[in-house]
Design an enzyme around this catalytic site. Sequence first.
Site, PDB file in Angstrom:
ATOM      1  N   CYS A  39       0.818  -1.208   0.000  1.00  8.72           N
ATOM      2  CA  CYS A  39       0.000   0.000   0.000  1.00  8.72           C
ATOM      3  C   CYS A  39       0.853   1.259   0.000  1.00  8.72           C
ATOM      4  O   CYS A  39       1.803   1.379   0.784  1.00  8.72           O
ATOM      5  CB  CYS A  39      -0.917  -0.008   1.210  1.00  8.72           C
ATOM      6  SG  CYS A  39      -1.988   1.427   1.326  1.00  8.72           S
TER       7      CYS A  39
ATOM      8  N   CYS B  77      -7.355   1.371  -0.748  1.00  9.45           N
ATOM      9  CA  CYS B  77      -7.195   0.609   0.489  1.00  9.45           C
ATOM     10  C   CYS B  77      -7.100  -0.860   0.129  1.00  9.45           C
ATOM     11  O   CYS B  77      -8.017  -1.415  -0.488  1.00  9.45           O
ATOM     12  CB  CYS B  77      -8.374   0.857   1.431  1.00  9.45           C
ATOM     13  SG  CYS B  77      -8.323  -0.203   2.905  1.00  9.45           S
TER      14      CYS B  77
ATOM     15  N   GLN C 101     -19.433 -10.077  11.160  1.00  8.42           N
ATOM     16  CA  GLN C 101     -17.974 -10.152  11.098  1.00  8.42           C
ATOM     17  C   GLN C 101     -17.449  -9.575   9.788  1.00  8.42           C
ATOM     18  O   GLN C 101     -17.993  -9.850   8.712  1.00  8.42           O
ATOM     19  CB  GLN C 101     -17.510 -11.597  11.241  1.00  8.42           C
ATOM     20  CG  GLN C 101     -17.659 -12.156  12.643  1.00  8.42           C
ATOM     21  CD  GLN C 101     -16.591 -11.675  13.613  1.00  8.42           C
ATOM     22  OE1 GLN C 101     -15.731 -10.855  13.276  1.00  8.42           O
ATOM     23  NE2 GLN C 101     -16.648 -12.155  14.835  1.00  8.42           N
TER      24      GLN C 101
ATOM     25  N   TYR D 103     -23.526 -12.253  24.385  1.00  8.28           N
ATOM     26  CA  TYR D 103     -22.995 -11.313  23.399  1.00  8.28           C
ATOM     27  C   TYR D 103     -23.239 -11.881  21.995  1.00  8.28           C
ATOM     28  O   TYR D 103     -22.337 -11.969  21.159  1.00  8.28           O
ATOM     29  CB  TYR D 103     -21.499 -11.039  23.627  1.00  8.28           C
ATOM     30  CG  TYR D 103     -21.124 -10.748  25.057  1.00  8.28           C
ATOM     31  CD1 TYR D 103     -21.157  -9.443  25.557  1.00  8.28           C
ATOM     32  CD2 TYR D 103     -20.731 -11.772  25.920  1.00  8.28           C
ATOM     33  CE1 TYR D 103     -20.819  -9.176  26.885  1.00  8.28           C
ATOM     34  CE2 TYR D 103     -20.381 -11.511  27.239  1.00  8.28           C
ATOM     35  CZ  TYR D 103     -20.431 -10.217  27.719  1.00  8.28           C
ATOM     36  OH  TYR D 103     -20.092  -9.954  29.028  1.00  8.28           O
TER      37      TYR D 103
ATOM     38  N   GLU E 233     -27.929 -10.053  24.064  1.00  8.14           N
ATOM     39  CA  GLU E 233     -27.184  -8.993  23.383  1.00  8.14           C
ATOM     40  C   GLU E 233     -27.669  -7.634  23.901  1.00  8.14           C
ATOM     41  O   GLU E 233     -28.858  -7.459  24.177  1.00  8.14           O
ATOM     42  CB  GLU E 233     -27.402  -9.100  21.866  1.00  8.14           C
ATOM     43  CG  GLU E 233     -26.888  -7.950  21.033  1.00  8.14           C
ATOM     44  CD  GLU E 233     -25.396  -7.737  21.177  1.00  8.14           C
ATOM     45  OE1 GLU E 233     -24.988  -6.576  21.329  1.00  8.14           O
ATOM     46  OE2 GLU E 233     -24.647  -8.736  21.155  1.00  8.14           O
TER      47      GLU E 233
ATOM     48  N   CYS F  54     -11.757 -11.383  20.790  1.00  8.04           N
ATOM     49  CA  CYS F  54     -10.958 -10.606  19.842  1.00  8.04           C
ATOM     50  C   CYS F  54      -9.843  -9.860  20.553  1.00  8.04           C
ATOM     51  O   CYS F  54      -9.189  -8.996  19.967  1.00  8.04           O
ATOM     52  CB  CYS F  54     -11.852  -9.616  19.083  1.00  8.04           C
ATOM     53  SG  CYS F  54     -12.709  -8.439  20.153  1.00  8.04           S
TER      54      CYS F  54
END
Length: 476
Positions: free
Chosen positions: A69, A173, A303, A332, A353, A429
């Site tokens: 990039c 990008c 996702q 969640y 959630e 994550c």
Amino acid sequence: MILENIQIDRAGGRGVAVGKTSDGKTVLVRGAAPGDVVDVRVVKRHKNFFEGRVDRVVTASSLRVAPSCAHTESCGGCPWQHLGYPSQAEFKASEVEEQLVRVGGVPRDGVVWNPFISAPVPFRYRNKTEFSFTFNRWKTRGEMDANPDSEHEPGLGFHVPGFWDKILDVQDCHLIPDYGNEIRNALRDEAIALGLSFWQPRAKVGALRTAMLRSNQSGDWMLIIQWGEHPGADGFSLMHRMAERFDRLVSLYWGLNEKVNDSMYDVDLHLFYGVETLEETMESAFEGGRALKFLISPKSFYQTNPQQAHRLYSEALRAAGLKGGETVYDLYTGTGTIALFMAQVAGKVVGVESVREAVDAAFRNAERNGITNATFEAGDMRRIFTPEFVERHGQPDVVVVDPPREGMHPAVVSELARIAAPKLVYVSCNPSTQARDIQMLSETYEVVSVQGVDMFPQTFHVESVVLLRAKSPENH
């Protein structure tokens, strides 16, 4: 302050590399690779360590590659693009293990450390990207030196790291598909041609404020534009041009955001053109199951790497080891992706959630897929996941948690320890907060297996799936 000839020994957390000064102080360096010898420009001094960035590469590591990039030096979106992808995956696997062992107290022996799952496609994988408009794009030092008297130039791109009011104009990008770059560049150019004003973050004025692109694996695209003031005739002309120019742009929304912040999640959005939602199909996450379809609205969570999301969910299902008839809690749950796959085997799945819109989407997704044994509740996790919740839904056989980066609230951890479901599958994550929560659960649970998954190549972010088993009561 420049630290000269720093030998970089290893990769650290959150994208930094680690070296030491001649007197033994640790140096955390951005833009370096293990094996480099670099001069480091110090940006922050602490009592026992320095933080800095590469000022000059004295000797390049064999792990270094030329970034793909052109924006790498100014954009913080791909901090590991100077490393070959196999090295990125290796360092991420080490980060997961290091956090779980050091912070979580997980033993290296007696735990199944599964081979790390790398991404098959290290570029062009994102299905959602947000951009900001600016009346005065960020210019590199070379651009400023070449043309010190240049006028303000509008741009559309990403925030420059460390500057809330500086936007790097992006031409290409490498994390999003080419078609997405074409849409973004056309949006900027058409807006300039129409004479529309771009956002001034300090003055809080300007017509065009932010744009979001979403897509599915079928190649359909959604564009959401936030305006700082009513679009007017020229603004509606811009949206007409975009809808006519791109045949795969099947949904276009706009919203008026007159708040201080750029968040669109409390902004009313209006469908200008096309369909209300995109539809994404995810193949079965386990043998003998069936593919599921999910609706993607402007604000719904899904996702951002769909190919690896399928692998992540498959690993979560494998860890759960469902045989049939179990009661599963999915905390969640988002829009119910993991819950709906598990519902194909389990007797009952209950998803929780905090975002009401996501729960509404989860119910729609269940109905769309003909799943009747999954239900969902909306609310603050620490307030809804209580003994009364367990009494209503029954003692779970398996609990799946997939919390945000900050991990779980201590009250949620405490309730998990109290109910002590036989299996707990922790999808994360953020290895550091996952490790913290696992340590807090260590009197009740023991770790059985660990699976790292790379969802975000070129970045330091990593996902991990940890299976925990409740200890026998005498070992609590």
